[in-house]
Design a protein around this motif. Structure first.
Motif, mmCIF file in Angstrom:
data_model
loop_
_atom_site.group_PDB
_atom_site.id
_atom_site.type_symbol
_atom_site.label_atom_id
_atom_site.label_comp_id
_atom_site.label_asym_id
_atom_site.label_seq_id
_atom_site.Cartn_x
_atom_site.Cartn_y
_atom_site.Cartn_z
ATOM 1 N N TYR A 78 -7.966 6.593 -1.891
ATOM 2 C CA TYR A 78 -7.048 6.780 -0.768
ATOM 3 C C TYR A 78 -7.037 5.552 0.141
ATOM 4 N N LYS A 79 -8.208 5.000 0.405
ATOM 5 C CA LYS A 79 -8.281 3.811 1.252
ATOM 6 C C LYS A 79 -7.526 2.639 0.645
ATOM 7 N N VAL A 80 -7.577 2.518 -0.674
ATOM 8 C CA VAL A 80 -6.902 1.412 -1.365
ATOM 9 C C VAL A 80 -5.383 1.542 -1.260
ATOM 10 N N VAL A 81 -4.851 2.755 -1.435
ATOM 11 C CA VAL A 81 -3.400 2.932 -1.439
ATOM 12 C C VAL A 81 -2.827 3.283 -0.063
ATOM 13 N N LYS A 82 -3.666 3.482 0.913
ATOM 14 C CA LYS A 82 -3.216 3.923 2.236
ATOM 15 C C LYS A 82 -2.159 2.999 2.828
ATOM 16 N N GLY A 83 -2.264 1.712 2.610
ATOM 17 C CA GLY A 83 -1.298 0.769 3.148
ATOM 18 C C GLY A 83 0.088 0.925 2.570
ATOM 19 N N PHE A 84 0.204 1.550 1.399
ATOM 20 C CA PHE A 84 1.501 1.737 0.755
ATOM 21 C C PHE A 84 2.186 3.031 1.194
ATOM 22 N N ILE A 85 1.466 3.892 1.891
ATOM 23 C CA ILE A 85 2.015 5.182 2.288
ATOM 24 C C ILE A 85 2.900 4.993 3.518
#
Length: 138
Positions: free
Chosen positions: A101-108
């Motif tokens: 989640y931390k890795v993809v959080k910026g794409f949300i």
């Protein structure tokens, strides 16, 4: 002489839409959390985390996306056996999922924008319908 001004249903709808959008933007969370990502409907998930965008990212982004997709499948399968809540709780607390989640959080994208749009549309429709139904009682 009395001067009256009338407000059209479209004007009431536009005003209601603006108010609804403001309320939606104010009350919505900044971003979807992991639990929301794992339980979203497939079409909403695709819009929330577009695979095309993540594929253009690093290998870590691709791996994190794959982990979240696998977790979504696990929650869906567990739900069929009435174990969805337990599986969801297990996955949300798993360090692997927290890292993904931390890795993809910026794409949300911000959930605020989506909530503002939805409440704006609903507010506008309610305003128009209320104006048409109740009209002006003179």
């Amino acid at each position: 002489m009395s001067r009256t001004s009338s407000v059209t249903p479209a004007e009431v709808g536009a005003g209601s839409a603006i108010i609804g959008a403001g309320i939606g933007y104010t009350l919505a969370p900044r971003k979807f959390n992991l639990e929301q990502l794992l339980t979203q409907k497939p079409d909403v998930f695709v819009k929330t985390l577009p695979e095309k965008v993540l594929n253009a990212g690093t290998e870590a982004h691709k791996t994190a996306y794959a982990a979240i997709v696998d977790a979504r499948k696990a929650v869906t399968e567990a739900s069929k056996k009435n174990l969805g809540e337990a599986k969801l709780a297990e996955l949300v607390r798993a360090p692997k999922m927290e890292n993904a989640y931390k890795v993809v959080k910026g794409f949300i994208p911000k959930a605020r924008v989506q909530t503002a749009i939805v409440l704006g549309v609903i507010g506008g429709l309610i305003g128009v319908l209320a104006k048409i139904i109740f009209g002006e009682k003179a």
